[in-house]
Structures are given as structure tokens and as C-alpha cells.
Design a protein around this motif. Structure first.
Motif, PDB file in Angstrom:
ATOM      1  N   ILE A  64       0.842  -1.198   0.000  1.00  0.00           N
ATOM      2  CA  ILE A  64       0.000   0.000   0.000  1.00  0.00           C
ATOM      3  C   ILE A  64       0.876   1.246   0.000  1.00  0.00           C
ATOM      4  CG2 ILE A  64      -1.663   1.326   1.369  1.00  0.00           C
ATOM      5  CD1 ILE A  64      -2.741  -1.399   2.387  1.00  0.00           C
ATOM      6  N   ASP A  65       0.608   2.127  -0.944  1.00  0.00           N
ATOM      7  CA  ASP A  65       1.238   3.449  -0.956  1.00  0.00           C
ATOM      8  C   ASP A  65       0.244   4.401  -0.296  1.00  0.00           C
ATOM      9  OD1 ASP A  65       2.065   6.063  -1.565  1.00  0.00           O
ATOM     10  OD2 ASP A  65       2.987   5.428  -3.458  1.00  0.00           O
ATOM     11  N   MET A  66       0.457   4.696   0.968  1.00  0.00           N
ATOM     12  CA  MET A  66      -0.488   5.530   1.721  1.00  0.00           C
ATOM     13  C   MET A  66      -0.523   6.961   1.202  1.00  0.00           C
ATOM     14  SD  MET A  66      -1.998   3.466   3.747  1.00  0.00           S
ATOM     15  CE  MET A  66      -2.847   4.491   4.925  1.00  0.00           C
ATOM     16  N   MET A  67       0.568   7.441   0.612  1.00  0.00           N
ATOM     17  CA  MET A  67       0.588   8.815   0.073  1.00  0.00           C
ATOM     18  C   MET A  67      -0.314   8.928  -1.159  1.00  0.00           C
ATOM     19  SD  MET A  67       2.445  10.464   2.192  1.00  0.00           S
ATOM     20  CE  MET A  67       2.822  11.978   1.364  1.00  0.00           C
ATOM     21  N   ASP A  68      -0.269   7.922  -2.038  1.00  0.00           N
ATOM     22  CA  ASP A  68      -1.088   7.916  -3.261  1.00  0.00           C
ATOM     23  C   ASP A  68      -2.469   7.299  -3.037  1.00  0.00           C
ATOM     24  OD1 ASP A  68       0.659   9.160  -4.954  1.00  0.00           O
ATOM     25  OD2 ASP A  68       1.336   7.346  -5.963  1.00  0.00           O
ATOM     26  N   GLY A  69      -2.595   6.517  -1.964  1.00  0.00           N
ATOM     27  CA  GLY A  69      -3.856   5.832  -1.718  1.00  0.00           C
ATOM     28  C   GLY A  69      -4.124   4.725  -2.720  1.00  0.00           C
ATOM     29  N   ARG A  70      -3.059   4.022  -3.147  1.00  0.00           N
ATOM     30  CA  ARG A  70      -3.208   2.966  -4.143  1.00  0.00           C
ATOM     31  C   ARG A  70      -2.457   1.706  -3.713  1.00  0.00           C
ATOM     32  NH1 ARG A  70      -3.696   5.773  -9.663  1.00  0.00           N
ATOM     33  NH2 ARG A  70      -5.591   6.948  -9.264  1.00  0.00           N
ATOM     34  N   VAL A  71      -2.867   0.592  -4.298  1.00  0.00           N
ATOM     35  CA  VAL A  71      -2.183  -0.681  -4.105  1.00  0.00           C
ATOM     36  C   VAL A  71      -1.150  -0.798  -5.220  1.00  0.00           C
ATOM     37  CG1 VAL A  71      -2.443  -3.184  -4.014  1.00  0.00           C
ATOM     38  CG2 VAL A  71      -4.211  -1.706  -3.030  1.00  0.00           C
ATOM     39  N   LYS A  72       0.114  -1.018  -4.841  1.00  0.00           N
ATOM     40  CA  LYS A  72       1.208  -1.023  -5.815  1.00  0.00           C
ATOM     41  C   LYS A  72       2.087  -2.254  -5.649  1.00  0.00           C
ATOM     42  CE  LYS A  72       1.430   3.968  -6.338  1.00  0.00           C
ATOM     43  NZ  LYS A  72       2.293   5.146  -6.377  1.00  0.00           N
ATOM     44  N   GLY A  73       2.958  -2.466  -6.648  1.00  0.00           N
ATOM     45  CA  GLY A  73       3.913  -3.563  -6.617  1.00  0.00           C
ATOM     46  C   GLY A  73       5.256  -3.106  -6.080  1.00  0.00           C
ATOM     47  N   TYR A  74       5.870  -3.944  -5.253  1.00  0.00           N
ATOM     48  CA  TYR A  74       7.160  -3.637  -4.621  1.00  0.00           C
ATOM     49  C   TYR A  74       8.090  -4.842  -4.746  1.00  0.00           C
ATOM     50  CZ  TYR A  74       4.633   0.195  -2.379  1.00  0.00           C
ATOM     51  OH  TYR A  74       3.877   1.319  -2.140  1.00  0.00           O
ATOM     52  N   THR A  75       9.391  -4.572  -4.805  1.00  0.00           N
ATOM     53  CA  THR A  75      10.369  -5.665  -4.861  1.00  0.00           C
ATOM     54  C   THR A  75      10.608  -6.285  -3.493  1.00  0.00           C
ATOM     55  OG1 THR A  75      12.170  -4.060  -4.700  1.00  0.00           O
ATOM     56  CG2 THR A  75      11.532  -4.768  -6.923  1.00  0.00           C
TER      57      THR A  75
END
Length: 131
Positions: A64-75
Motif C-alpha cells: 500500500i502506498d499511503m501517500m497515493d492511496g493505491r495498491v502497488k507492486g514492490y520488490t
């Protein structure tokens, strides 16, 4: 909280928009789509319902990217909490945070956002075993 799912491979579908599954878009953000990707769930703490979610097709962890409010992919692995009262439908969120995954509408390629838990069932997700 009620029953936790076991570690394994799943397709994660939205409860309200039944034909929308978690899928990664081209920019490492996750959307609702009619074709769900296989997500590997690794339970880290069964009592607290903590787990990592790993997109096997994209080789990325869901977070979760709390700044963007989106679910994202991370390494790097991101631990998420899968809260449930019935062991069938889950709210997905950062540990001890009330902002949950939410699917705004049933259209293909709709962003999975993160926001304070709304009253809508679009905040709930089901885990279907991948075969």
C-alpha cells in the motif's frame, strides 16, 4: 477476527464486483480486472492475520502506498493484515490501520484504492484457490 486462510496460491476477487480480480496494470499499480493473476499468500502470523501477497506473474509484492492511496507492486515484501469476521470475506490493509483496499466500480482496469473503510461491500475481498 475469524478464520485466516492458509498460505498458498490464490486469485483475489472483489466480493461486491464478483467478476473483478486483482491484476497489475502496466505501471505497477493494481486494478480490478476480469482476469485475475495468481497471488502467492505467505501467512506470517495466523493469530493477527498478517501475510505477504506476491504476484507470481509480475515478481512483485503487493503493498500500500499511503501517500497515493493505491495498491502497488514492490520488490521487497510488504506485510498486510487480512481482517475477517467470517473467514470468507476479508478487508486488506496495513497492520492496525483502518484504510482498506477498495474497488470504486465494476469496470475493467478500475484502480484498487486505499481509503477509510466504507460501508460498501466493495471493501471486501475473497481468496479463491488457484488450481
Amino acid at each position: 477476527m475469524s478464520g485466516m486462510i492458509p498460505s498458498g496460491e490464490y486469485r483475489i476477487g472483489n466480493v461486491f464486483y464478483q467478476n473483478r480480480y486483482v491484476c497489475m496494470s502496466g505501471n505497477k499499480e493494481f486494478v480490478g480486472h476480469d482476469v485475475g493473476e495468481i497471488i502467492k499468500v505467505e501467512v506470517k502470523d495466523e493469530v493477527e492475520h498478517l501475510a505477504t501477497l506476491y504476484d507470481t506473474a509480475q515478481d512483485l509484492y503487493l503493498g500500500i502506498d499511503m501517500m497515493d492511496g493505491r495498491v502497488k507492486g514492490y520488490t521487497e515484501p510488504k506485510v498486510l493484515q487480512l481482517s475477517s469476521t467470517d473467514g470468507k470475506k476479508f478487508e486488506i490493509h496495513a497492520e492496525s490501520v483502518n484504510d482498506v483496499w477498495f474497488l470504486e466500480d465494476g469496470g475493467n482496469w478500475t484502480w484498487i484504492t486505499v481509503e477509510p473503510a466504507p460501508s460498501s461491500d466493495a471493501k471486501y475481498w475473497r481468496f479463491e484457490e488457484a488450481k
